[in-house]
Scaffold this active site. Structure first.
Site, PDB file in Angstrom:
ATOM      1  CG  ASP A   1     -56.018 -17.979  -5.647  1.00  0.00           C
ATOM      2  OD1 ASP A   1     -56.534 -18.776  -4.844  1.00  0.00           O
ATOM      3  OD2 ASP A   1     -54.780 -17.881  -5.780  1.00  0.00           O
TER       4      ASP A   1
ATOM      5  CB  THR B   1     -54.409 -22.112  -6.854  1.00  0.00           C
ATOM      6  OG1 THR B   1     -54.011 -21.596  -5.582  1.00  0.00           O
ATOM      7  CG2 THR B   1     -55.903 -22.060  -6.983  1.00  0.00           C
ATOM      8  CG  HIS B   2     -49.710 -21.428  -4.740  1.00  0.00           C
ATOM      9  ND1 HIS B   2     -50.966 -20.939  -4.510  1.00  0.00           N
ATOM     10  CD2 HIS B   2     -48.854 -20.394  -4.545  1.00  0.00           C
ATOM     11  CE1 HIS B   2     -50.878 -19.655  -4.181  1.00  0.00           C
ATOM     12  NE2 HIS B   2     -49.618 -19.308  -4.191  1.00  0.00           N
TER      13      HIS B   2
ATOM     14  CB  CYS C   1     -59.170 -19.968  -4.059  1.00  0.00           C
ATOM     15  SG  CYS C   1     -58.476 -20.193  -2.412  1.00  0.00           S
TER      16      CYS C   1
HETATM   17  N1  DGL Z   1     -55.277 -20.497  -3.248  1.00  0.00           N
HETATM   18  C1  DGL Z   1     -55.168 -21.358  -2.098  1.00  0.00           C
HETATM   19  C2  DGL Z   1     -55.819 -22.700  -2.410  1.00  0.00           C
HETATM   20  O1  DGL Z   1     -55.964 -23.093  -3.546  1.00  0.00           O
HETATM   21  C3  DGL Z   1     -53.742 -21.565  -1.678  1.00  0.00           C
HETATM   22  C4  DGL Z   1     -53.087 -20.358  -1.064  1.00  0.00           C
HETATM   23  C5  DGL Z   1     -53.681 -19.970   0.268  1.00  0.00           C
HETATM   24  O2  DGL Z   1     -53.547 -20.696   1.264  1.00  0.00           O
HETATM   25  O3  DGL Z   1     -54.298 -18.915   0.277  1.00  0.00           O
HETATM   26  O4  DGL Z   1     -56.216 -23.393  -1.504  1.00  0.00           O
END
Ligand code: DGL
Length: 272
Positions: free
Chosen positions: A11, A186-187, A74
């Site tokens: 990620d 993911t967050h 991600c």
């Molecule tokens: N991991 C990213 C997603 O799921 C969110 C964080 C980012 O913008 O890098 O899109």
């Protein structure tokens, strides 16, 4: 391919740990090598070309760790880079978008689905494309929520500032009468209780992490690659790597995952 080999998960930072958490819950026997690109986060506001370049480097790193399969944990990297890396890699590679889209299409009753994610994921239109391929008359309403990632990174999971921002973002979707909402970043599962409260109980929240772990379990089983929990562990069960600030990552990971994360190693991802 060795069944005892780890699964590679990556990620842009800590968010993919929500996917790792599900994998550990559903397939506790598997070994995992996780890479979080903390030096180059966020991916959500970067261009497609940049996210593809970063993803290629991470795949090269994971290959050096002799992984047997890769999970792109991600949404932004899944939106921009999944097809490219699938075409270039011999290992099985899965992302989080198909899994989330499939669950949402099954869950909706009125055919109106909301998706929240980064600017990159929403701007790519990938969720709409995948869901309408599954069911042509589904209506999809996307909303990017760029402040959610920094709020989570700051640990403001239950805070009046988060409530205020979430209420502004989500009011647009409330006006669309959606009955299903995909947490397409993911967050966002870490903001679930705030989102649940604002959207109401009648809206089904879909966390793609859950379905991604199901997909991984089925994929490993179908290819005879599942590691049995009782087989002797050859090597560490979980290994964590980042491109910046290993200690901060360790604290975050310990808060999210079952069990203490003892060590995170920092690597120079630009060298791959
Ligand atoms: N991991 C990213 C997603 O799921 C969110 C964080 C980012 O913008 O890098 O899109």
């Amino acid at each position: 391919m060795d069944r005892n080999a780890p699964v590679g998960v990556f990620d842009s930072g800590v968010g993919g740990l929500t996917v790792v958490r599900e994998i550990i819950r559903q397939i506790p026997g598997e070994r995992i090598v996780y890479f979080g690109d903390t030096a180059r986060l966020p991916y959500g506001s970067k261009s497609r070309d940049t996210v593809i370049r970063y993803s290629r480097q991470i795949i090269r790193f994971l290959m050096t760790m002799k992984v047997k399969a890769i999970v792109v944990a991600c949404n932004t990297a899944s939106a921009y880079a999944l097809e490219t890396i699938q075409a270039e890699t011999e290992l099985p590679v899965i992302g989080v978008i198909n899994a989330g889209a499939r669950t949402a299409v099954h869950a909706t009753r009125n055919g109106k689905i909301g998706v929240i994610g980064t600017e990159g994921t929403i701007g790519s239109g990938i969720y709409t494309e995948v869901m309408q391929r599954m069911k042509a008359d589904i209506e999809v309403f996307g909303k990017s929520c760029p402040l959610f990632v920094p709020l989570v990174e700051e640990g403001l999971l239950h805070d009046s500032v988060t409530d205020e921002i979430a209420s502004r973002y989500l009011s647009v979707l409330k006006g669309r009468y959606i009955d299903t909402l995909v947490l397409g970043c993911t967050h966002y599962p870490l903001l679930r209780s705030t989102i649940r409260r604002l959207m109401g109980d009648e809206v089904t929240l879909v966390n793609p992490a859950y379905e991604t772990a199901v997909e991984l379990r089925e994929l490993l089983a179908a290819r005879n690659l599942s590691r049995e929990e009782k087989e002797p562990l050859l090597g560490e069960q979980y290994q964590f790597f980042v491109s910046d600030l290993a200690e901060k990552f360790t604290d975050f990971a310990t808060a999210i995952l079952p069990g203490e994360v003892k060590e995170t190693r920092q690597i120079s991802i630009e060298e791959y």
